[in-house]
Write an enzyme that holds these catalytic residues in place. Sequence first.
Site, short mmCIF file in Angstrom:
data_model
loop_
_atom_site.label_atom_id
_atom_site.label_comp_id
_atom_site.label_asym_id
_atom_site.label_seq_id
_atom_site.Cartn_x
_atom_site.Cartn_y
_atom_site.Cartn_z
N GLN A 12 0.83 -1.21 0.00
CA GLN A 12 0.00 0.00 0.00
C GLN A 12 0.87 1.26 0.00
OE1 GLN A 12 -2.49 -0.83 -1.05
NE2 GLN A 12 -3.85 -2.06 0.18
N GLY A 81 -12.87 -3.35 -1.37
CA GLY A 81 -14.31 -3.13 -1.36
C GLY A 81 -14.73 -1.98 -0.47
N THR A 102 -12.97 18.52 -17.36
CA THR A 102 -13.58 19.29 -18.45
C THR A 102 -14.05 20.68 -18.02
OG1 THR A 102 -15.70 18.20 -18.02
CG2 THR A 102 -14.33 17.28 -19.77
N GLU A 104 -13.89 24.51 -17.16
CA GLU A 104 -13.05 25.60 -17.64
C GLU A 104 -12.14 25.18 -18.78
OE1 GLU A 104 -11.08 27.51 -14.38
OE2 GLU A 104 -12.90 27.51 -13.17
N ASP A 106 -11.52 21.72 -21.67
CA ASP A 106 -11.03 20.34 -21.68
C ASP A 106 -9.53 20.33 -21.46
OD1 ASP A 106 -9.87 18.09 -23.81
OD2 ASP A 106 -11.50 17.39 -22.53
#
Length: 125
Positions: A12, A81, A102, A104, A106
């Site tokens: 992790q 999960g 997306t 202001e 792309d």
Amino acid sequence: TTRLVIISYLTQQRRLILPLAKVYAMVFASNAMRDLTAAWKKNPNDASLLKKVHLTSSVLKPIASWLRKSCANAAREAVGGNGMMHANRIPSLIADFEPDVTFEGDNTVLLQQMTKELLHVAQQA
């Protein structure tokens, strides 16, 4: 039994530390952008400074929004999960971050603007 926090596991750590480091780098870049904007506000007639503000923001916005989205997904995947549980707020973060790519403009278009300007500057050099 004692439970270990998720970041105690080496796998992790490898999944989450690099995105966290990128977030810190983005904090420094955002601070620099804030300072650049403040300098322009003190001298709003400086066209070269305005251009720097525009170009810098055109680069930082896509990078920041893609980073936010990928970090939220990495965190969700790291906890398995449980990443879909509303209680841990990850799903609401993902829902908030998803449209940023997306807003202001792309992201791809913003980066194309920057590339065009860099090519123009390179041709003049």
